[in-house]
Write a protein that holds these residues in place. Structure first.
Motif, PDB file in Angstrom:
ATOM      1  N   THR A 104      -3.644   3.497   1.806  1.00 23.73           N
ATOM      2  CA  THR A 104      -3.062   2.679   2.878  1.00 23.73           C
ATOM      3  C   THR A 104      -1.533   2.653   2.842  1.00 23.73           C
ATOM      4  N   ASP A 119       2.149   3.101   3.633  1.00 27.19           N
ATOM      5  CA  ASP A 119       2.755   3.310   4.951  1.00 27.19           C
ATOM      6  C   ASP A 119       4.259   3.052   4.840  1.00 27.19           C
ATOM      7  N   LEU A 144       1.115  -0.804   8.659  1.00 27.59           N
ATOM      8  CA  LEU A 144      -0.264  -1.020   8.228  1.00 27.59           C
ATOM      9  C   LEU A 144      -0.335  -2.206   7.270  1.00 27.59           C
ATOM     10  N   HIS A 184      -3.965  -2.407  11.923  1.00 33.00           N
ATOM     11  CA  HIS A 184      -2.936  -1.539  12.481  1.00 33.00           C
ATOM     12  C   HIS A 184      -3.007  -1.618  14.002  1.00 33.00           C
TER      13      HIS A 184
END
Lengths: 409, 409
Positions: B253, B255, B260, B289
């Protein structure tokens, strides 16, 4: 002099009903109502034999078989009656029932002993409800003052001190004794909780000592935030810093020989809601090693390792338990070896991976332990098992050891 | 037509007493006794005004202001009354009280509306007690069948279905209505739960849409072992595999834009004893998101990422919630913009980082939301705060929007 395999097994199974959980397990927390009931059940067997009960300020319960020379220090034998939350039917309780069975066999055989034999059931060995474990034996031995844990709370917020007072009030009919004395020797029968005896086809473990243990409680404080709105860069996420801390501790405790034991067994997160960033994470550390130098070095690095792992939260680390490795007395080891040989049983010297109340008796008097096999080495689990014959052999060896030690001048 | 700042604030503070926790926070779980009391308190204000109450099969509570043409679809406005376990005094409840205040202002001004206006309090938006959230609005919109969550249990083992039945029995005096209808429009007033409006000195957020959310529940099954005896190489330690899984999810995850949102907010370990290797670890995943493609790609990789991280345990991953990003209707956004302008307030279009019941109304009817500032962007926390003036401005804009929409043919 023969112990009764059937009687001891029946008693084990009766005790196992107090706190029975799925899969033949037991959940009997220290100072719980079930613990009270177990002690009453023990008394219901001991009192008709003529054993004299007494209880000390920590709730340690004693049953005295008198000797012909009551002035001599007694031989002490026993273990504990509390269990892990998801524990088995043998850890602890077998040691108490084996001591009762041994003394009963001695009395039924009409054998007088010079020294008294006292059976003991120590309070809160497991530490599953009130951490740390071994409170009863630690207070008995003077390792910690008796009021040390009064403010320790269980998960329902109940205080150890209040629950202990509740037990003592419920047992006001049992004579109170002073805390602590110097026994002639202490012998603790216990299941091995490891696979060695079974794997080697042996009956009896002559325990040489116990590895050291250090326990820590870690609290990581962050800030709650909305899981949907707070950017990750601005969070103080207690779960994320806990994960970093555990990963760093894994590196600190790495041991290619796989002798060091590192366990995070307890984890709690608050407010514990799936769409809220946690502002508090709490976890336990259980660190063990048979070498005092290794345990000291790694244990002393725990705080710095956790602090170094914090990205955005604040960590508080409290050491809740510290027991250096203990070596048992040759006097007791030799008595166990001789008894096993006399019974024609297969025995070997071995260390203990688990800690036990015996650890705290080492500075007080000659101390030792008798192990019996644990099926597949499983313990702290409902599948924990030792057979009727194995438990009987252990009690028989104990009876011989007690007769031997209590007969000495 | 003016809303009363004082009256609305007094009602907010009265509601905040139901479940008050330290630091001016609120813990009012869905379907709890406190939730029942909050609904009764709402009724105690609404019924004297002449609003007609009704409740549907999910416990969604409606208060109807009748229109001059009762056959036309009503305008719907409201939010939810449950809170996070450690929540604040405004999230959800302000939206319900703002709708009440707006309708009261309209009635007190003697203004008739062509369409009816219905105030709604949705059941279980937060999902803190029974996951997932938004059950009331999901069932209302047909997104999920009404019995979908009957077997969901809270931490005390109480079933959602049973607790809902208990609420409906307690509210048997309120007329029952069918589940769902097609409103003319839905407007949800809510605190921003982010820092934007405050930082820019604005009064009103015209919400353009809501980012998508996917929730997962992960269970990692291992084997209990004794912390002192079991070699690490032979363990199936659920805590250790949980730590590996969370680390792998952090990588999945990651980012650089920090758009996110990935949160593990709930963690539970069993048997949760410091000297026992855990055989079960359970944790939640909250992934959000605004871009449906990103949310789908990362979310679809969650299961494989967790499975790939397992060293020795077995993981079970259940997706408990999946709401793709939603876009709000121009009809409602334009009505909010016009109302803010007419009131001389500063407004701006903005997305919502949090999810809301409004998300599930999007496929049903033209839907929108009005945001007011949250001090320091803090939400899901006792320090959550919007001022009396800010809440009054939000209610005033809502009153104008409702008058506008309910007046249309």
């Amino acid at each position: 002099m023969r112990v009764s395999e059937q009687r001891q097994w029946d008693r084990l199974m009766q005790m196992a009903r107090l706190g029975a959980i799925q899969g033949e397990g037991v959940n009997r927390a220290a100072l719980s109502d079930l613990d009270h009931q177990a002690r009453r059940l023990l008394l219901s067997w001991a009192l008709p034999l003529g054993l004299a009960p007494s209880v000390d300020a920590l709730g340690n319960l004693f049953l005295r078989h008198e000797g012909t020379d009551p002035g001599l220090p007694a031989v002490l034998a026993g273990s504990h009656m509390d269990s892990q939350p998801k524990g088995g039917r043998f850890d602890g309780i077998w040691g108490v029932l084996a001591a009762l069975e041994a003394v009963q066999a001695i009395r039924e055989a009409g054998l007088a002993t010079r020294r008294a034999i006292e059976i003991v059931a120590w309070t809160n060995e497991e530490g599953g409800r009130f951490a740390p474990g071994c409170m009863g034996s630690m207070a008995f031995s003077g390792f910690r003052p008796p009021g040390s844990w009064d403010e320790v709370k269980d998960r329902d917020g109940l205080r150890f001190g209040a629950e202990l007072a509740r037990l003592l009030a419920a047992e006001a009919d049992i004579p109170r004794r002073p805390l602590g004395f110097t026994p002639y020797a202490y012998v603790e029968p216990h299941i091995e909780q490891g696979p060695l005896l079974e794997a080697e086809g042996l009956d009896i473990g002559i325990v040489t000592g116990i590895q050291g243990s250090r326990w820590f409680l870690v609290e990581i404080a962050g800030k709650t935030d909305h899981a949907g709105t707070a950017p990750l860069a601005l969070r103080q996420d207690a779960v994320q810093d806990m994960v970093r801390a555990i990963a760093a501790l894994n590196a600190l405790t790495a041991d290619p020989q796989d002798v060091l034991r590192f366990t995070v067994g307890r984890v709690e997160v608050f407010p514990n809601s799936s769409n809220t960033v946690a502002d508090l994470a709490r976890f336990s550390i259980d660190l063990r090693h048979p070498d005092a130098a290794v345990l000291t070095a790694r244990g002393d690095a725990v705080v710095a390792t956790i602090q170094g792992a914090m990205a955005r939260c604040r960590a508080t680390v409290t050491e809740t338990f510290n027991a250096l490795p203990a070596r048992f007395a040759p006097l007791v080891q030799e008595a166990i070896a001789a008894a096993a040989q006399a019974e024609g049983l297969q025995a070997r010297p071995m260390p203990s991976g688990a800690f036990h109340d015996a650890q705290f008796l080492v500075p007080v008097c000659p101390t030792g332990m008798i192990f019996i096999p644990s099926r597949a080495g499983i313990s702290h689990h409902p599948a924990e098992y030792s057979s009727p014959a194995q438990t009987a052999r252990g009690a028989q060896v104990l009876a011989r050891v007690l007769l031997d030690l209590a007969g000495r001048a």
